[in-house]
Design an enzyme around this catalytic site. Sequence first.
Site: not given
Ligand code: GRF
Length: 194
Positions: A20, A95, A97-98, A112, A114, A150, A179
């Site tokens: 998170g 994690m 898939i909708l 999203n 990625h 994606d 990110e």
């Molecule tokens: C991130 O790299 C996100 O892009 C990927 O999983 C990781 C999770 O990070 N899908 P967090 O849960 O936001 O710390």
Amino acid sequence: MVRSTGIKKLKSAIFISGNGSNMKNLFNFSKKKKSPIVVDLVISSNKRANGVQFLKKNKIYFEIFNFKQKNSDEKKILKILKKREIHLICLAGFMKILSGSFIKKFNGKIVNIHPSLLPKYKGLNTHERVILNKEKFSGCTVHIVNSKLDSGKIIMQKKLRVSNRDNPETLSRKILKLEHLLYPKALKKLLFKP
Ligand code: GRF
């Protein structure tokens, strides 16, 4: 897409599954005056997610759905989203898939993040594959979610050089930092009226 007028922030939901850190980052961003979003609700697919502690501490409304019964969980989630008048869903380390029908109901309003330079390295284990293929660059992408994994329209990307000393863990740490810079920027780009 409903856009922010700069006066009223868009009511948003964040979907998480694990750490998170992106959710925390978006929540902190949402508190800023210049943020186009307010975080109204978090959905976690994992009751043990680290992020859940943060949610409790910060008194953020959240619900847990493990998606074992995807159909009925999605229906319940849609009801909550409707009731709370959510305009935007931010997937952040989510994690699951909708389903196509869920995505259709929120068409163009799900984003999203990625951890790769899409369209390269869709799906899981991106950093392992990047290292294995000796890529010179990697990075992260914020995109609109459509029914193909994606593959939706790219809003923004950030890239970095992969060092030959990097392994999947070091690369993942570096990209996670990127990110946290990218997601708020991409939301501003998507949501603020020009
Ligand atoms: C991130 O790299 C996100 O892009 C990927 O999983 C990781 C999770 O990070 N899908 P967090 O849960 O936001 O710390």
